[in-house]
Design an enzyme around this catalytic site. Structure first.
Site, PDB file in Angstrom:
ATOM      1  N   VAL A 137       0.846  -1.215   0.000  1.00 31.27           N
ATOM      2  CA  VAL A 137       0.000   0.000   0.000  1.00 31.27           C
ATOM      3  C   VAL A 137       0.875   1.256   0.000  1.00 31.27           C
ATOM      4  O   VAL A 137       0.369   2.367   0.096  1.00 31.27           O
ATOM      5  CB  VAL A 137      -0.936  -0.001   1.241  1.00 31.27           C
ATOM      6  CG1 VAL A 137      -1.902  -1.174   1.191  1.00 31.27           C
ATOM      7  CG2 VAL A 137      -0.149  -0.033   2.552  1.00 31.27           C
ATOM      8  N   HIS A 185      -4.397  -4.248  -2.116  1.00 36.45           N
ATOM      9  CA  HIS A 185      -4.731  -3.954  -0.721  1.00 36.45           C
ATOM     10  C   HIS A 185      -4.896  -2.458  -0.473  1.00 36.45           C
ATOM     11  O   HIS A 185      -4.908  -2.018   0.669  1.00 36.45           O
ATOM     12  CB  HIS A 185      -3.662  -4.541   0.217  1.00 36.45           C
ATOM     13  CG  HIS A 185      -3.656  -6.042   0.200  1.00 36.45           C
ATOM     14  ND1 HIS A 185      -2.663  -6.791   0.785  1.00 36.45           N
ATOM     15  CD2 HIS A 185      -4.511  -6.935  -0.346  1.00 36.45           C
ATOM     16  CE1 HIS A 185      -2.926  -8.080   0.606  1.00 36.45           C
ATOM     17  NE2 HIS A 185      -4.036  -8.193  -0.084  1.00 36.45           N
ATOM     18  N   THR A 206       7.205 -11.705  -1.041  1.00 34.62           N
ATOM     19  CA  THR A 206       5.987 -12.021  -0.290  1.00 34.62           C
ATOM     20  C   THR A 206       6.129 -13.395   0.355  1.00 34.62           C
ATOM     21  O   THR A 206       6.675 -14.313  -0.239  1.00 34.62           O
ATOM     22  CB  THR A 206       4.716 -11.973  -1.178  1.00 34.62           C
ATOM     23  OG1 THR A 206       3.565 -12.268  -0.373  1.00 34.62           O
ATOM     24  CG2 THR A 206       4.788 -12.934  -2.349  1.00 34.62           C
TER      25      THR A 206
HETATM   26  N1  APR Z   1      13.801  -8.756  -1.158  1.00 38.48           N
HETATM   27  C1  APR Z   1      12.834  -9.687  -1.375  1.00 38.48           C
HETATM   28  N2  APR Z   1      12.096 -10.250  -0.379  1.00 38.48           N
HETATM   29  C2  APR Z   1      12.363  -9.839   0.882  1.00 38.48           C
HETATM   30  C3  APR Z   1      13.349  -8.872   1.182  1.00 38.48           C
HETATM   31  C4  APR Z   1      14.084  -8.326   0.101  1.00 38.48           C
HETATM   32  N3  APR Z   1      15.039  -7.408   0.298  1.00 38.48           N
HETATM   33  N4  APR Z   1      13.361  -8.682   2.548  1.00 38.48           N
HETATM   34  C5  APR Z   1      12.403  -9.498   3.053  1.00 38.48           C
HETATM   35  N5  APR Z   1      11.824 -10.206   2.071  1.00 38.48           N
HETATM   36  C6  APR Z   1      10.731 -11.173   2.154  1.00 38.48           C
HETATM   37  C7  APR Z   1      10.634 -11.929   3.450  1.00 38.48           C
HETATM   38  O1  APR Z   1      11.484 -13.077   3.424  1.00 38.48           O
HETATM   39  C8  APR Z   1       9.145 -12.336   3.440  1.00 38.48           C
HETATM   40  O2  APR Z   1       8.984 -13.581   2.763  1.00 38.48           O
HETATM   41  O3  APR Z   1       9.531 -10.438   2.062  1.00 38.48           O
HETATM   42  C9  APR Z   1       8.487 -11.252   2.611  1.00 38.48           C
HETATM   43  C10 APR Z   1       7.555 -10.356   3.396  1.00 38.48           C
HETATM   44  O4  APR Z   1       6.497 -11.153   3.854  1.00 38.48           O
HETATM   45  P1  APR Z   1       5.348 -10.495   4.752  1.00 38.48           P
HETATM   46  O5  APR Z   1       5.970  -9.650   5.808  1.00 38.48           O
HETATM   47  O6  APR Z   1       4.410 -11.608   5.124  1.00 38.48           O
HETATM   48  O7  APR Z   1       4.603  -9.493   3.780  1.00 38.48           O
HETATM   49  P2  APR Z   1       3.567  -9.853   2.651  1.00 38.48           P
HETATM   50  O8  APR Z   1       3.805 -11.204   2.073  1.00 38.48           O
HETATM   51  O9  APR Z   1       3.545  -8.700   1.699  1.00 38.48           O
HETATM   52  O10 APR Z   1       2.161  -9.849   3.459  1.00 38.48           O
HETATM   53  C11 APR Z   1       0.976  -9.939   2.669  1.00 38.48           C
HETATM   54  O11 APR Z   1      -0.360  -9.557   4.619  1.00 38.48           O
HETATM   55  O12 APR Z   1      -0.529  -8.382   6.546  1.00 38.48           O
HETATM   56  C12 APR Z   1      -1.047  -8.493   5.289  1.00 38.48           C
HETATM   57  O13 APR Z   1      -2.045  -6.843   3.944  1.00 38.48           O
HETATM   58  C13 APR Z   1      -0.832  -7.244   4.504  1.00 38.48           C
HETATM   59  O14 APR Z   1      -0.170  -6.984   2.191  1.00 38.48           O
HETATM   60  C14 APR Z   1       0.148  -7.660   3.409  1.00 38.48           C
HETATM   61  C15 APR Z   1      -0.113  -9.148   3.286  1.00 38.48           C
END
Ligand code: APR
Length: 239
Positions: free
Chosen positions: A102, A118, A188
Site C-alpha cells: 500500500v 490492498h 511475499t
Molecule cells: N527482497 C525480497 N524479499 C524480501 C526482502 C528483500 N530485500 N526482505 C524481506 N523479504 C521477504 C521476506 O522473506 C518475506 O517472505 O519479504 C516477505 C515479506 O512477507 P510479509 O511480511 O508476510 O509481507 P507480505 O507477504 O507482503 O504480506 C501480505 O499480509 O498483513 C497483510 O495486507 C498485509 O499486504 C500484506 C499481506
C-alpha cells in the site's frame, strides 16, 4: 539459475510481477512478518488493521497509520522498483505489476497501471457510506477527521483483514495471471489470500524471488534466493 530465468523472461510475451512487503524492504519500509523489525512486532494485526479495531479505538488506529504514512513519505523506490519500471518503459504492455503493498513505491518508481490489491495508505475514504452532508463538508479536524455534520469518520483507504479486495483490481489481476507466460513472485511470504492464490492459478512459469523460504516455493518453477534490489536489476536489465 538466474541465467535460465533471464532466458525465460526474454521469451515471455506477457509477464506478471506479484509483489509483497519484501519488495520495499530495501527502501526501508518494515515488512509485516519479520519478528524483529516487522510492523506487527509490537502489536497484533487485530489491534489495528480491522474495521472493528478502528471503530473501537479510532484515534489509536488512525495514529498508527499516520506514523506509517510519515515513514513511507520519507523513503524512495529502490533498485528493484526502478528495474521493473524501466523494463515496462522499454517493453510497453508486456509486464503487469500486481502488488499487495500500500506504500505506492511501484507507482512512484514510474510503473504504469499498478494493480494495488490492498489499497493505498496515502488515501482516505469514509468509514460509513458518505451522505450528502459528508460530501458537502470538508472533513473537520480531529484524529481521525470527521464530517462536521454527521460525524462520519475518515479511514485509511486500505483493505483491512476480513474486508473484500477492490473487485476491479482483483479481476484484472486474475486475468493477467491467467494469461501470463511467467510470474515473478517477489518479496511475499505467500501467506495471504487471494493475492497468494494468483501464483497458484497462473498458467505461466512461477519464479519466486526471496532471500528466505516462502509458502509459494512449492508452486515455483524456479526459486531465486536473493533480494529484490539485487536480483530484479539482474533479471530485468537488458544487459
Ligand atoms: N527482497 C525480497 N524479499 C524480501 C526482502 C528483500 N530485500 N526482505 C524481506 N523479504 C521477504 C521476506 O522473506 C518475506 O517472505 O519479504 C516477505 C515479506 O512477507 P510479509 O511480511 O508476510 O509481507 P507480505 O507477504 O507482503 O504480506 C501480505 O499480509 O498483513 C497483510 O495486507 C498485509 O499486504 C500484506 C499481506
Amino acid at each position: 539459475m538466474t541465467e535460465v530465468v533471464r532466458s525465460w523472461l526474454r521469451q515471455a510475451r506477457r509477464i506478471v510481477l506479484l509483489s509483497g512487503a519484501g519488495m520495499s524492504a530495501e527502501s526501508g519500509v518494515p515488512i509485516f512478518r519479520d519478528a524483529q523489525a516487522g510492523l506487527w512486532a509490537n502489536f497484533r494485526p487485530e489491534d489495528f488493521a480491522t474495521e472493528a479495531a478502528f471503530r473501537a479505538r479510532p484515534a489509536m488506529v488512525w495514529d498508527w497509520y499516520q506514523m506509517r504514512r510519515e515513514a513511507i513519505a520519507k523513503v524512495e523506490p529502490n533498485a528493484g522498483h526502478l528495474a521493473v519500471a524501466a523494463f515496462q518503459q522499454r517493453h510497453p504492455g508486456r509486464l503487469t505489476v500486481v502488488t499487495q503493498n500500500v506504500d505506492g513505491l511501484h507507482q512512484r518508481a514510474g510503473s504504469p497501471g499498478v494493480l494495488a490489491l490492498h489499497g493505498n495508505i496515502a488515501a482516505d475514504q469514509w468509514l460509513d457510506p458518505a451522505r450528502a452532508c459528508c460530501e458537502a463538508s470538508l472533513p473537520g479536524g480531529g484524529q481521525p477527521p470527521s464530517c462536521a455534520t454527521c460525524g462520519n469518520l475518515r479511514r485509511p483507504a486500505v483493505v483491512w483483514f476480513g474486508e473484500m479486495l477492490p473487485q476491479r483490481e482483483l479481476a484484472l489481476a486474475q486475468q493477467a495471471a491467467a494469461a501470463c507466460d511467467l510470474m515473478l513472485v517477489v518479496g511475499t511470504s505467500g501467506l495471504v489470500y487471494p493475492a497468494a492464490g494468483l501464483a497458484r492459478s497462473t498458467r505461466g512459469k512461477v519464479v519466486v524471488v526471496n532471500p528466505e523460504a516462502t509458502d509459494l516455493d512449492d508452486a515455483a518453477d524456479a526459486v531465486l534466493r536473493g533480494s529484490a534490489g539485487s536480483l530484479l536489476p539482474a533479471l530485468l536489465g537488458d544487459g
